[in-house]
Write a protein that holds these residues in place. Structure first.
Motif, PDB file in Angstrom:
ATOM      1  N   TYR A 197       5.062 155.073  -5.088  1.00 44.64           N
ATOM      2  CA  TYR A 197       3.759 154.478  -5.357  1.00 44.64           C
ATOM      3  C   TYR A 197       3.344 154.745  -6.803  1.00 44.64           C
ATOM      4  O   TYR A 197       3.652 155.796  -7.369  1.00 44.64           O
ATOM      5  N   ASP A 199       0.148 154.448 -10.046  1.00 45.51           N
ATOM      6  CA  ASP A 199      -1.230 154.906 -10.230  1.00 45.51           C
ATOM      7  C   ASP A 199      -2.241 153.956  -9.594  1.00 45.51           C
ATOM      8  O   ASP A 199      -3.320 154.385  -9.173  1.00 45.51           O
ATOM      9  N   GLN A 200      -1.917 152.670  -9.532  1.00 44.97           N
ATOM     10  CA  GLN A 200      -2.828 151.715  -8.912  1.00 44.97           C
ATOM     11  C   GLN A 200      -3.025 152.030  -7.436  1.00 44.97           C
ATOM     12  O   GLN A 200      -4.111 151.845  -6.883  1.00 44.97           O
ATOM     13  N   TYR A 201      -1.963 152.532  -6.814  1.00 40.47           N
ATOM     14  CA  TYR A 201      -2.055 152.891  -5.397  1.00 40.47           C
ATOM     15  C   TYR A 201      -3.099 153.989  -5.197  1.00 40.47           C
ATOM     16  O   TYR A 201      -3.885 153.949  -4.249  1.00 40.47           O
ATOM     17  N   ILE A 203      -5.683 154.552  -6.963  1.00 41.28           N
ATOM     18  CA  ILE A 203      -7.021 153.980  -7.127  1.00 41.28           C
ATOM     19  C   ILE A 203      -7.470 153.323  -5.824  1.00 41.28           C
ATOM     20  O   ILE A 203      -8.622 153.467  -5.400  1.00 41.28           O
ATOM     21  N   ASN A 204      -6.547 152.617  -5.190  1.00 44.19           N
ATOM     22  CA  ASN A 204      -6.882 151.929  -3.937  1.00 44.19           C
ATOM     23  C   ASN A 204      -6.961 152.888  -2.750  1.00 44.19           C
ATOM     24  O   ASN A 204      -7.762 152.686  -1.834  1.00 44.19           O
ATOM     25  N   TRP A 205      -6.106 153.918  -2.770  1.00 44.88           N
ATOM     26  CA  TRP A 205      -6.035 154.867  -1.659  1.00 44.88           C
ATOM     27  C   TRP A 205      -6.060 156.292  -2.208  1.00 44.88           C
ATOM     28  O   TRP A 205      -5.045 156.981  -2.235  1.00 44.88           O
ATOM     29  N   PRO A 206      -7.221 156.757  -2.641  1.00 48.35           N
ATOM     30  CA  PRO A 206      -7.302 158.109  -3.221  1.00 48.35           C
ATOM     31  C   PRO A 206      -7.099 159.193  -2.166  1.00 48.35           C
ATOM     32  O   PRO A 206      -7.318 158.975  -0.969  1.00 48.35           O
ATOM     33  N   TYR A 227      -5.408 155.053   7.570  1.00 46.13           N
ATOM     34  CA  TYR A 227      -6.496 154.598   6.703  1.00 46.13           C
ATOM     35  C   TYR A 227      -7.098 155.705   5.836  1.00 46.13           C
ATOM     36  O   TYR A 227      -7.936 155.420   4.983  1.00 46.13           O
ATOM     37  N   PRO A 231      -2.574 152.616   3.923  1.00 46.11           N
ATOM     38  CA  PRO A 231      -2.834 151.535   4.871  1.00 46.11           C
ATOM     39  C   PRO A 231      -2.292 151.859   6.265  1.00 46.11           C
ATOM     40  O   PRO A 231      -1.457 152.755   6.432  1.00 46.11           O
TER      41      PRO A 231
END
Length: 257
Positions: A197, A199-201, A203-206, A227, A231
């Motif tokens: 994964y 860095d964007q991941y 941001i979406n899933w801290p 969750y 995801p």
């Protein structure tokens, strides 16, 4: 001043007693006795092809009813629908089944084309070592009409020497919660790298704090529900913190010492 002489055997025993390793001093406690518990409830009066069910696959401790009650309480709480939880949640298996079937009947009337509702609760041995018994509690609850059911998981760590369940606070040294969270952050970074994964991941899933922790023989495992940090399709991620990252953070008792 005269001292009494020690025999060779006595002297050897004295020397050995002063040089014992930590392993030799470790207390080995008898394992807790437990037995399987199986229960199955079917929606009463159901005439449909598929009827709602509640199944339980748990454990009981014949010599420790308090631990049995604590396990049952935790498992029932885990399987509660948090969006529709009653003010006074059921404390018994049949009470849970009765409440679940009441909701399932309403769902079936409104959505007869969907599969029947179901609830599953399970407790199993995840690890057992050094006088610690780690249980994994899991539940899966599906209500007719939902896209998918909701799985949940939680550890129950039992210190067999004390015959009681212990929490993360019990296992950490005083004032070390922040250090533990830092060790968890490092474990999360390793997991991210292993999963590929970016860095964007993050941001979406801290990463969120978790107190669902279990001590293993060479590390601690922190397990997350769906969750929480990923995801639904990823499942329930497990992050591992090696003992060396917990030195001075956790009590030696829970680091295999």
């Amino acid at each position: 001043m005269m001292y009494g002489k020690l025999s060779g055997a006595a002297l050897a025993a004295l020397v050995l007693s002063g040089c014992q390793s930590p392993e030799a001093e470790r207390v080995t406690s008898p394992s807790l006795s437990y037995q399987p518990l199986e229960k199955r409830f079917v929606e009463p009066g159901c005439q449909r092809e598929h009827c709602s069910e509640v199944t339980v696959s748990s454990l009981v401790f014949p010599d420790d009813p308090d631990l049995s009650d604590e396990l049952k309480r935790r498992l029932l709480a885990l399987a509660m629908d948090m969006t529709d939880a009653p003010a006074d949640p059921p404390q018994e298996w049949d009470g849970y089944a009765e409440a679940f079937f009441a909701r399932a009947g309403e769902d079936s009337e409104m959505l007869p084309q969907f599969m029947a509702s179901e609830a599953q609760m399970e407790a199993s041995v995840y690890a057992q070592h050094d006088g610690l018994l780690v249980l994994e509690l899991t539940s899966y609850v599906y209500h007719a009409g939902q896209a998918h059911g909701l799985p949940s998981t939680a550890f129950m760590v039992i210190d067999e020497r004390q015959s009681r369940a212990v929490s993360l606070d019990d296992m950490l040294l005083d004032g070390q919660d922040g250090a533990f969270q830092e060790a968890l952050l490092q474990a999360h970074r390793r997991w991210m790298a292993e999963m590929g994964y970016d860095d964007q991941y993050v941001i979406n899933w801290p990463l969120s704090e978790s107190r669902n922790v279990a001590p293993l023989e060479d590390s601690w495992v922190v397990k997350f529900n769906v969750y929480e940090i990923a995801p639904y399709a990823v499942g329930q991620p497990e992050l591992f913190i090696p003992f060396e990252d917990l030195e001075g953070v956790a009590k030696p008792r829970y680091l295999g010492q």
